[in-house]
Design an enzyme around this catalytic site. Structure first.
Site, mmCIF file in Angstrom:
data_model
loop_
_atom_site.group_PDB
_atom_site.id
_atom_site.type_symbol
_atom_site.label_atom_id
_atom_site.label_comp_id
_atom_site.label_asym_id
_atom_site.label_seq_id
_atom_site.Cartn_x
_atom_site.Cartn_y
_atom_site.Cartn_z
ATOM 1 N N THR A 130 -28.091 30.209 -2.826
ATOM 2 C CA THR A 130 -29.143 31.178 -2.542
ATOM 3 C C THR A 130 -29.708 30.932 -1.140
ATOM 4 O OG1 THR A 130 -31.097 32.219 -3.463
ATOM 5 C CG2 THR A 130 -31.036 29.809 -3.549
ATOM 6 N N ALA A 131 -30.264 32.004 -0.544
ATOM 7 C CA ALA A 131 -30.710 31.936 0.859
ATOM 8 C C ALA A 131 -31.677 30.770 1.092
ATOM 9 C CB ALA A 131 -31.356 33.259 1.253
ATOM 10 N N GLY A 186 -25.097 38.952 -2.046
ATOM 11 C CA GLY A 186 -25.557 37.905 -1.135
ATOM 12 C C GLY A 186 -26.221 36.786 -1.928
ATOM 13 N N GLY A 187 -26.087 35.562 -1.445
ATOM 14 C CA GLY A 187 -26.764 34.433 -2.085
ATOM 15 C C GLY A 187 -26.280 34.212 -3.493
ATOM 16 N N ASP A 188 -27.204 34.150 -4.434
ATOM 17 C CA ASP A 188 -26.880 33.957 -5.837
ATOM 18 C C ASP A 188 -27.187 35.254 -6.594
ATOM 19 O OD1 ASP A 188 -26.505 31.779 -8.135
ATOM 20 O OD2 ASP A 188 -28.063 33.206 -8.724
ATOM 21 N N MET A 197 -37.563 38.339 1.180
ATOM 22 C CA MET A 197 -37.982 39.717 1.487
ATOM 23 C C MET A 197 -39.409 39.744 2.031
ATOM 24 S SD MET A 197 -36.160 41.664 -1.708
ATOM 25 C CE MET A 197 -36.166 40.325 -2.881
ATOM 26 N N LYS A 230 -27.881 48.216 0.378
ATOM 27 C CA LYS A 230 -29.190 48.841 0.517
ATOM 28 C C LYS A 230 -29.679 48.519 1.922
ATOM 29 C CE LYS A 230 -30.233 48.373 -4.296
ATOM 30 N NZ LYS A 230 -30.682 47.424 -5.263
ATOM 31 N N GLU A 245 0.830 -1.216 0.000
ATOM 32 C CA GLU A 245 0.000 0.000 0.000
ATOM 33 C C GLU A 245 0.863 1.265 0.000
ATOM 34 O OE1 GLU A 245 -3.218 1.468 -0.759
ATOM 35 O OE2 GLU A 245 -3.522 -0.598 -0.094
ATOM 36 N N ASP A 294 -22.651 44.168 -1.361
ATOM 37 C CA ASP A 294 -23.950 44.475 -0.774
ATOM 38 C C ASP A 294 -23.912 44.416 0.736
ATOM 39 O OD1 ASP A 294 -25.325 44.783 -3.066
ATOM 40 O OD2 ASP A 294 -26.117 42.746 -3.121
HETATM 41 N N1 SAH Z 1 -29.574 37.074 -4.041
HETATM 42 C C1 SAH Z 1 -29.988 36.699 -2.708
HETATM 43 C C2 SAH Z 1 -31.317 37.278 -2.319
HETATM 44 C C3 SAH Z 1 -31.307 38.773 -2.178
HETATM 45 S S1 SAH Z 1 -32.865 39.398 -1.712
HETATM 46 C C4 SAH Z 1 -30.007 35.167 -2.616
HETATM 47 O O1 SAH Z 1 -29.894 34.492 -3.637
HETATM 48 O O2 SAH Z 1 -30.124 34.644 -1.501
HETATM 49 C C5 SAH Z 1 -32.682 39.564 0.019
HETATM 50 C C6 SAH Z 1 -33.472 38.510 0.752
HETATM 51 O O3 SAH Z 1 -32.751 37.297 0.775
HETATM 52 C C7 SAH Z 1 -33.711 38.806 2.207
HETATM 53 O O4 SAH Z 1 -34.813 39.686 2.382
HETATM 54 C C8 SAH Z 1 -33.997 37.441 2.747
HETATM 55 O O5 SAH Z 1 -35.305 37.033 2.412
HETATM 56 C C9 SAH Z 1 -33.043 36.588 1.949
HETATM 57 N N2 SAH Z 1 -31.786 36.337 2.666
HETATM 58 C C10 SAH Z 1 -30.561 36.694 2.298
HETATM 59 N N3 SAH Z 1 -29.646 36.265 3.183
HETATM 60 C C11 SAH Z 1 -30.321 35.594 4.132
HETATM 61 C C12 SAH Z 1 -29.946 34.892 5.317
HETATM 62 N N4 SAH Z 1 -28.680 34.793 5.710
HETATM 63 N N5 SAH Z 1 -30.923 34.311 6.048
HETATM 64 C C13 SAH Z 1 -32.210 34.404 5.681
HETATM 65 N N6 SAH Z 1 -32.610 35.038 4.584
HETATM 66 C C14 SAH Z 1 -31.694 35.629 3.808
#
Ligand code: SAH
Length: 468
Positions: A326-327, A296-298, A378, A265, A22, A243
Site C-alpha cells: 500500500t502507498a 494501485g497499492g493494495d 487522498m 478515475k 565445497e 486503474d
Molecule cells: N489502494 C491504494 C490506495 C488508493 S486511494 C493503496 O493501497 O495504496 C489513492 C490514494 O493513494 C492517493 O490519493 C494517494 O494518497 C495514495 N497513493 C497511491 N499511489 C501513490 C504514490 N505512488 N505515491 C503517493 N501516494 C500514493
C-alpha cells in the site's frame, strides 16, 4: 547448438563424484534431488556429506575402476580432473569436470525445479550470469504448487482417458486442468473445490470454461514492488482491468496478448462509476476469461476491493485476492521514514481525507493527541481542512508533516513541513500527483531526497479563520 539438452534417468543408477570439498558438495546437493545412488571418492568428506546417509563414501583414493558401470561422473578435484575425465571417457561415461569445459563431455544447466516439472536453462557456458537472471525470472513466474499439479495430472491420466475422448476435447480438458479452475483450487489448497472443478472439467465439456477474477494489488508504482504472485497473475491474465494509478511500468510486465481495459478515475474528468466497473468485470468473467483487476497499492486499502468482490461473488464468480504494497508503506520506505519506532509511536492510523460526501469525518481529538501518527490518503485537496480539524482539536502547529508525492516513481518528491504549514507547502510546491501525507513522524533530514519547507508558526490562526 553444440550441446544437446537431455534429461537423464538417474533412478537407482550410480553417479560417482570425485572430490569431497565445497565444489563437490554443491554438485551433490543438486544430485540429491534425483533418485541416484551417490558415491564419493575423496580423501576427506565435507561434514554436510558425511552427515547424509544417502551418500556412500566409496574410497579415499581414486582409481579408474571405481567408475565402472556409473551413469555419470563428476570430478571436483582440481589435481585429479584430467585423470578422472580420461578414465570416464575411456569407459564411455559422460563426465563433468567442475569449471573445466574442455575436459567435460556434459555441462549442467541452471534449473528451475518444480519436480516433476523442471526447466533447464543453458548458455553453453558463454553467460552464466545471464542464465541466472533468466532462471530467476522463470522461477518467479512458476507457482510453487506446479509440481503438485503435474503429479496430479499423472495420477489422473487413466481416468481422464476413460472419460474424455482423445483429440481436441482432451486437449481442452488439460488446458482447463492446468490453467483454469482445478489449478486455482489446488493452489488455494482446497481439495473439495479441486474435486468440484475437476468434475466440471471432466463432465461439462459443452459449457464454456468458468471465468474468474483476481483482485491484484499493483503496489505504489515501482514495478519491482510487485509480489511474485501479482507478477504471475499478470502473465496469466486474459483481460486486465486497471486503474489510473497503476504505473505503465507495471503494465509492461503483463502478458502481451492480454486485453487491457482502463477504468481509471481521473479527477475532474468523467470516469466510470463503481457499478460500471463491476459490470465490466462480470461481463468479462462470464465469457469464461481469467480477469485480473489490477489496483494501485493494495486492493483492500481505500481500493473498493471489497465492493467488487461482493458484486462478483453475488454473481457466482470465483474471486481471489493478491495483496499489494500500500502507498503508505511504499512511500515510507522510499523516503526512509520509519513508520513505528521505539519511544516514538506505538500505532499508526491509515486514513482517507476524502469521502463520497467531501472531507471525511474522523475522531480528530484522538488523532491530535501527542504521539499519534497518521498516514493520510487522498489528502492533497483536503489538506487545509484536515489541518484545521487537527489544529482545532489541539494539535501543535509545529507537529512534523512529510508529504511524499508520486512515491516510488522516478517523479517522486518528498516535502517536509509542519501541520501548521501543510496547506501552504502543497500550494507553494505545486503538489498535484497522488501523495501520502504523514502527520507526526519526525523525518530524518539526512535522507537525501527530503526538501524541508519553512515552518510557519503564524499560520495556525489563518487556517482556523479560513475553516470557521
Ligand atoms: N489502494 C491504494 C490506495 C488508493 S486511494 C493503496 O493501497 O495504496 C489513492 C490514494 O493513494 C492517493 O490519493 C494517494 O494518497 C495514495 N497513493 C497511491 N499511489 C501513490 C504514490 N505512488 N505515491 C503517493 N501516494 C500514493
Amino acid at each position: 547448438m553444440r550441446y544437446f539438452p537431455i534429461f537423464v534417468d538417474l533412478k537407482d543408477r550410480r553417479v560417482v563424484v570425485v572430490g569431497g570439498g565445497e565444489e563437490a558438495t554443491r554438485k551433490i546437493r543438486l544430485l540429491l534431488k534425483t533418485e541416484a545412488v551417490i558415491e564419493v571418492v575423496a580423501s576427506e568428506l565435507h561434514p554436510e556429506l558425511s552427515a547424509n546417509p544417502r551418500i556412500r563414501w566409496a574410497a579415499k583414493d581414486f582409481s579408474p575402476d571405481l567408475l565402472d558401470g556409473a551413469a555419470l561422473v563428476y570430478s571436483a578435484d582440481k589435481d585429479l580432473n584430467p585423470t578422472v575425465s580420461a578414465a570416464a571417457q575411456a569407459r564411455g561415461i559422460p563426465v563433468n569436470a567442475v569449471d573445466e569445459a574442455d575436459i567435460s563431455t556434459f555441462i549442467v544447466p541452471s534449473i528451475v525445479d518444480r519436480d516433476p516439472v523442471v526447466v533447464a536453462i543453458g548458455t553453453e557456458g558463454t553467460a552464466p550470469v545471464l542464465a541466472q537472471g533468466i532462471r530467476a525470472r522463470i522461477d518467479g513466474m512458476l507457482p510453487h504448487g506446479l509440481g503438485k499439479l503435474a503429479a496430479r495430472a499423472q495420477s489422473l491420466r487413466d481416468k481422464v482417458a476413460s472419460i474424455v475422448p482423445h483429440g481436441n476435447r482432451r486437449r481442452a480438458f488439460w488446458q482447463e486442468f492446468f490453467f483454469g479452475g482445478p489449478r486455482a483450487a489446488l493452489e488455494g489448497g482446497d481439495e473439495v473445490a479441486f474435486d468440484l472443478a475437476l468434475n466440471d472439467a471432466l463432465f461439462n465439456e459443452g459449457k464454456p470454461a468458468a471465468g474468474r477474477v483476481s483482485l491484484v494489488g499493483a503496489g505504489p508504482g515501482d514495478p519491482e514492488l510487485l509480489t511474485l504472485k501479482a507478477h504471475r497473475k499478470l502473465q496469466e491474465a486474459d483481460v486486465i482491468v486497471y486503474d489510473r494509478l497503476v504505473s505503465p511500468a507495471v503494465l509492461e510486465l503483463a502478458r502481451r496478448d492480454a486485453v487491457r481495459i482502463p477504468v481509471g478515475k481521473t479527477p475532474f474528468e468523467p470516469s466510470p462509476r463503481q457499478s460500471e466497473i463491476n459490470d465490466i468485470l462480470l461481463r468479462e468473467a462470464k465469457k469464461g476469461l481469467h480477469v485480473v483487476r489490477l489496483k494501485g497499492g493494495d486492493p483492500y486499502i481505500f481500493g473498493r476491493g471489497g465492493e467488487e468482490q461482493a458484486a462478483l461473488e453475488a454473481a457466482g464468480i470465483p474471486v481471489d485476492v493478491v495483496p499489494g504494497i500500500t502507498a503508505a508503506l511504499g512511500c515510507a520506505a522510499s523516503a526512509k521514514l520509519p513508520l513505528t519506532q521505539r519511544g516514538q509511536n506505538r500505532s499508526i492510523t491509515l486514513l482517507t481525507a476524502a469521502s463520497e460526501h467531501g472531507v471525511a469525518e474522523h475522531n480528530w481529538a484522538a488523532l491530535a493527541q501527542p504521539g499519534q501518527v497518521c498516514a493520510i490518503y487522498m489528502g492533497v485537496n483536503a489538506a487545509g481542512d484536515v489541518a484545521a480539524n487537527l489544529l482545532s482539536a489541539g494539535m501543535s502547529p509545529a507537529t512534523p508533516v512529510t508529504i511524499v508525492e508520486n512515491g516510488t516513481l522516478p517523479t517522486e518528491r518528498v516535502i517536509e513541513t509542519t501541520i501548521g504549514s501543510v496547506w501552504d507547502a502543497i500550494h507553494t510546491r505545486g503538489v498535484s500527483g497522488p501523495a501520502i501525507i504523514y502527520v507526526g513522524l519526525p523525518s530524518d533530514r539526512a535522507a537525501a531526497n527530503i526538501v524541508p519547507f519553512p515552518v510557519r508558526e503564524d499560520i495556525r490562526d489563518a487556517i482556523l479563520r479560513a475553516a470557521s
